[in-house]
Design an enzyme around this catalytic site. Structure first.
Site, PDB file in Angstrom:
ATOM      1  N   SER A 121      40.469  43.500  41.898  1.00  0.00           N
ATOM      2  CA  SER A 121      40.234  42.731  43.175  1.00  0.00           C
ATOM      3  C   SER A 121      40.533  43.305  44.452  1.00  0.00           C
ATOM      4  CB  SER A 121      41.499  41.648  43.119  1.00  0.00           C
ATOM      5  OG  SER A 121      41.310  40.532  44.202  1.00  0.00           O
ATOM      6  N   LYS A 171      42.696  38.266  35.934  1.00  0.00           N
ATOM      7  CA  LYS A 171      41.776  38.185  37.215  1.00  0.00           C
ATOM      8  C   LYS A 171      41.064  36.762  37.172  1.00  0.00           C
ATOM      9  CE  LYS A 171      39.456  39.762  40.692  1.00  0.00           C
ATOM     10  NZ  LYS A 171      37.848  39.384  40.646  1.00  0.00           N
ATOM     11  N   HIS A 174      43.525  34.562  39.121  1.00  0.00           N
ATOM     12  CA  HIS A 174      43.605  35.075  40.439  1.00  0.00           C
ATOM     13  C   HIS A 174      42.394  34.202  41.295  1.00  0.00           C
ATOM     14  CE1 HIS A 174      41.953  37.768  43.376  1.00  0.00           C
ATOM     15  NE2 HIS A 174      43.311  37.993  43.583  1.00  0.00           N
ATOM     16  N   ASN A 175      41.264  34.447  40.556  1.00  0.00           N
ATOM     17  CA  ASN A 175      40.196  33.777  41.253  1.00  0.00           C
ATOM     18  C   ASN A 175      40.079  32.510  41.362  1.00  0.00           C
ATOM     19  OD1 ASN A 175      39.283  36.569  41.316  1.00  0.00           O
ATOM     20  ND2 ASN A 175      37.138  36.191  41.214  1.00  0.00           N
ATOM     21  N   GLU A 178      42.082  31.816  44.143  1.00  0.00           N
ATOM     22  CA  GLU A 178      41.345  32.119  45.291  1.00  0.00           C
ATOM     23  C   GLU A 178      40.580  30.978  45.880  1.00  0.00           C
ATOM     24  OE1 GLU A 178      39.505  36.098  45.210  1.00  0.00           O
ATOM     25  OE2 GLU A 178      37.595  35.183  45.262  1.00  0.00           O
TER      26      GLU A 178
HETATM   27  N1  LIG Z   1      31.825  42.271  45.464  1.00  0.00           N
HETATM   28  C1  LIG Z   1      33.191  42.024  44.873  1.00  0.00           C
HETATM   29  O1  LIG Z   1      34.047  41.586  45.801  1.00  0.00           O
HETATM   30  C2  LIG Z   1      33.920  42.274  43.589  1.00  0.00           C
HETATM   31  C3  LIG Z   1      35.143  42.381  43.303  1.00  0.00           C
HETATM   32  C4  LIG Z   1      35.760  42.403  42.086  1.00  0.00           C
HETATM   33  C5  LIG Z   1      34.919  42.676  41.088  1.00  0.00           C
HETATM   34  N2  LIG Z   1      33.513  42.306  41.259  1.00  0.00           N
HETATM   35  C6  LIG Z   1      32.667  42.413  39.892  1.00  0.00           C
HETATM   36  O2  LIG Z   1      32.460  43.754  39.728  1.00  0.00           O
HETATM   37  C7  LIG Z   1      31.102  43.883  39.149  1.00  0.00           C
HETATM   38  C8  LIG Z   1      30.020  44.683  40.341  1.00  0.00           C
HETATM   39  O3  LIG Z   1      30.046  43.798  41.324  1.00  0.00           O
HETATM   40  P1  LIG Z   1      29.211  44.328  42.770  1.00  0.00           P
HETATM   41  O4  LIG Z   1      29.732  43.302  43.914  1.00  0.00           O
HETATM   42  O5  LIG Z   1      29.426  45.528  42.887  1.00  0.00           O
HETATM   43  O6  LIG Z   1      27.566  43.895  42.240  1.00  0.00           O
HETATM   44  P2  LIG Z   1      26.374  44.514  42.707  1.00  0.00           P
HETATM   45  O7  LIG Z   1      25.366  43.769  42.450  1.00  0.00           O
HETATM   46  O8  LIG Z   1      26.427  45.112  44.294  1.00  0.00           O
HETATM   47  O9  LIG Z   1      26.236  45.903  42.047  1.00  0.00           O
HETATM   48  C9  LIG Z   1      25.835  46.004  40.568  1.00  0.00           C
HETATM   49  C10 LIG Z   1      25.220  47.395  40.246  1.00  0.00           C
HETATM   50  O10 LIG Z   1      24.917  47.375  38.955  1.00  0.00           O
HETATM   51  C11 LIG Z   1      23.798  47.960  38.667  1.00  0.00           C
HETATM   52  N3  LIG Z   1      23.265  47.525  37.524  1.00  0.00           N
HETATM   53  C12 LIG Z   1      22.524  46.502  37.039  1.00  0.00           C
HETATM   54  N4  LIG Z   1      22.177  46.699  35.773  1.00  0.00           N
HETATM   55  C13 LIG Z   1      22.404  47.822  35.202  1.00  0.00           C
HETATM   56  C14 LIG Z   1      22.534  48.672  34.014  1.00  0.00           C
HETATM   57  N5  LIG Z   1      21.945  48.084  33.236  1.00  0.00           N
HETATM   58  N6  LIG Z   1      22.877  49.726  34.181  1.00  0.00           N
HETATM   59  C15 LIG Z   1      23.352  50.646  35.086  1.00  0.00           C
HETATM   60  N7  LIG Z   1      23.546  49.553  36.313  1.00  0.00           N
HETATM   61  C16 LIG Z   1      23.255  48.332  36.617  1.00  0.00           C
HETATM   62  C17 LIG Z   1      22.835  47.509  39.860  1.00  0.00           C
HETATM   63  O11 LIG Z   1      21.647  48.121  40.161  1.00  0.00           O
HETATM   64  C18 LIG Z   1      23.861  47.369  40.892  1.00  0.00           C
HETATM   65  O12 LIG Z   1      23.801  48.788  41.641  1.00  0.00           O
HETATM   66  C19 LIG Z   1      30.521  42.468  38.777  1.00  0.00           C
HETATM   67  O13 LIG Z   1      30.884  42.266  37.616  1.00  0.00           O
HETATM   68  C20 LIG Z   1      31.299  41.763  39.781  1.00  0.00           C
HETATM   69  O14 LIG Z   1      31.548  40.342  39.365  1.00  0.00           O
HETATM   70  C21 LIG Z   1      33.076  41.975  42.363  1.00  0.00           C
HETATM   71  O1  LIG Z   2      39.205  39.434  43.709  1.00  0.00           O
HETATM   72  C1  LIG Z   2      38.151  39.712  44.417  1.00  0.00           C
HETATM   73  O2  LIG Z   2      37.937  40.668  44.969  1.00  0.00           O
HETATM   74  C2  LIG Z   2      37.040  38.760  44.420  1.00  0.00           C
HETATM   75  O3  LIG Z   2      37.471  37.517  44.031  1.00  0.00           O
HETATM   76  C3  LIG Z   2      35.894  39.258  43.835  1.00  0.00           C
HETATM   77  O4  LIG Z   2      36.134  39.071  42.305  1.00  0.00           O
HETATM   78  C4  LIG Z   2      34.538  38.346  44.270  1.00  0.00           C
HETATM   79  O5  LIG Z   2      34.387  38.475  45.376  1.00  0.00           O
HETATM   80  C5  LIG Z   2      34.363  37.327  43.329  1.00  0.00           C
HETATM   81  O6  LIG Z   2      33.427  37.626  42.353  1.00  0.00           O
HETATM   82  C6  LIG Z   2      33.907  36.136  44.154  1.00  0.00           C
HETATM   83  O7  LIG Z   2      33.775  35.036  43.109  1.00  0.00           O
HETATM   84  P1  LIG Z   2      32.945  33.897  43.220  1.00  0.00           P
HETATM   85  O8  LIG Z   2      31.446  34.154  43.267  1.00  0.00           O
HETATM   86  O9  LIG Z   2      33.162  33.083  41.856  1.00  0.00           O
HETATM   87  O10 LIG Z   2      33.398  33.039  44.612  1.00  0.00           O
END
Ligand SMILES: NC(=O)c1ccc[n+]([C@@H]2O[C@H](COP(=O)([O-])OP(=O)(O)OC[C@H]3O[C@@H](n4cnc5c(N)ncnc54)[C@H](O)[C@@H]3O)[C@@H](O)[C@H]2O)c1
Ligand SMILES: O=C(O)[C@H](O)[C@@H](O)[C@H](O)[C@H](O)COP(=O)(O)O
Length: 299
Positions: A121, A171, A174-175, A178
């Site tokens: 997070s 997590k 947590h969400n 959120e």
């Molecule tokens: N954005 C946030 O705030 C956030 C926070 C915590 C957790 N997450 C989680 O973290 C993960 C990544 O999120 P993100 O925001 O970086 O997404 P994103 O879409 O920005 O990045 C995902 C990346 O994975 C790559 N990818 C897709 N398929 C692939 C494969 N087969 N092999 C290698 N790379 C591949 C994509 O090209 C991309 O660069 C997700 O599971 C998301 O839910 C996101």
């Molecule tokens: O803790 C965090 O950093 C956020 O929660 C992160 O995980 C992300 O921004 C969520 O994936 C958004 O979730 P929703 O798309 O369900 O709003």
């Protein structure tokens, strides 16, 4: 320490930069070559396939996945499985369903691979400057990796929760929280917007961010959003969701845990995706049927 990062999107790329800042070596892979190139420029070792990434690491390897939850995570694990060996560690920092993580942990354990579910997070800025980690998996593996978590997290920003799945379970909840907090903030501003007063929302969010009971990072982000667009005129009120709120609500129902705020927040997100609703038509028609109340007719 040297580790591999698969998935160099918004989160993975920032986690790599964070690791490099702390003098760790990172082998980086993404299906998008441009993302790999960026990490090469930052000092990571670029790789053009999962096979190459695995080959570039000395066993026992540590590999962190930061890819979309669900099918993609399964695909990456299926590609990794024949390449990894006993003692290797695989971390999933994505927003995976905790039940999937339990199943993945079991499957990988059969080959002697340690799987850690790492709920992450703090958004992209957290990934870059100091994140929050909720960690599940075996305790010995956690202790081996603790220096990495310590480096990548803010102070007190990591917690070993216990058995496989517990990190992603935390997590998920947590969400769910959120969702509820964001909905409450949003509803407060809705009341302000409908009132006869004229408020400067950026200033309101700022004062609520300083010393008030509801001060929070979300309130600071509210201030930041209103600073960019004072009435948010540039965007639609469509609220997407990625699954964590749904899983929290489903889990709460299974456990008979009473979660009206989280569950209604999720429903508000779904409602925001619809212009009109069938249930609205039904209620409107019924009011008309029993009381002769007017309905808004289509042209
Ligand atoms: N954005 C946030 O705030 C956030 C926070 C915590 C957790 N997450 C989680 O973290 C993960 C990544 O999120 P993100 O925001 O970086 O997404 P994103 O879409 O920005 O990045 C995902 C990346 O994975 C790559 N990818 C897709 N398929 C692939 C494969 N087969 N092999 C290698 N790379 C591949 C994509 O090209 C991309 O660069 C997700 O599971 C998301 O839910 C996101
Ligand atoms: O803790 C965090 O950093 C956020 O929660 C992160 O995980 C992300 O921004 C969520 O994936 C958004 O979730 P929703 O798309 O369900 O709003």
């Amino acid at each position: 320490m040297k580790l591999g990062m698969i998935g160099l999107g918004k989160m993975g790329s920032n986690l790599v930069l964070n690791l490099l800042d702390h003098e760790h070596e990172v082998a980086a892979y993404d299906v998008a070559p441009a993302a790999v190139e960026k990490m090469k420029e930052a000092g990571a070792t670029p790789t053009s396939s999962i096979e190459e990434l695995v080959a570039s690491l000395e066993p026992p390897r540590t590999i962190w996945m930061m890819v979309p939850a669900g099918e993609v995570t399964d695909q990456v694990i299926d590609t990794l499985l024949p390449l990894l060996q006993e003692g290797d560690i695989l971390l999933d920092g994505g927003n995976s369903n905790y039940q999937d993580s339990i199943a993945r942990g079991k499957k990988l354990k059969e080959k002697g691979i340690h799987f850690m579910d790492v709920g992450t997070s703090g958004g992209t800025s957290g990934a870059r400057e100091g994140a929050c980690f909720m960690i599940g998996g075996d305790a010995d593996t956690f202790h081996r990796l603790e220096p990495i978590f310590r480096d990548m997290a803010v102070e007190n920003g990591y917690h070993y929760a216990g058995e496989s799945g517990s990190g992603h379970f935390l997590k998920m909840v947590h969400n769910g929280i959120e969702y509820g907090m964001m909905q409450a903030i949003a509803e407060g501003f809705e009341v302000l917007e409908k009132s006869d007063f004229t408020f400067d929302y950026e200033k309101v969010a700022r004062v609520w961010s300083n010393g008030s009971v509801i001060r929070s990072w979300l309130m600071e982000l509210t201030e930041s959003a209103f600073a960019k667009d004072p009435k948010l005129d540039g965007i639609h009120g469509v609220m997407q969701s990625s699954g964590e709120g749904l899983w929290t609500a489903q889990t709460a129902l299974d456990l008979k845990a009473v979660t009206p705020v989280i569950t209604l927040s999720l429903m508000m997100r779904y409602r925001s995706l619809e212009d009109d609703t069938f249930h609205g038509k039904v209620v409107s028609a019924l009011r008309n049927e029993f009381g002769g109340h007017s309905v808004v007719k289509k042209d």
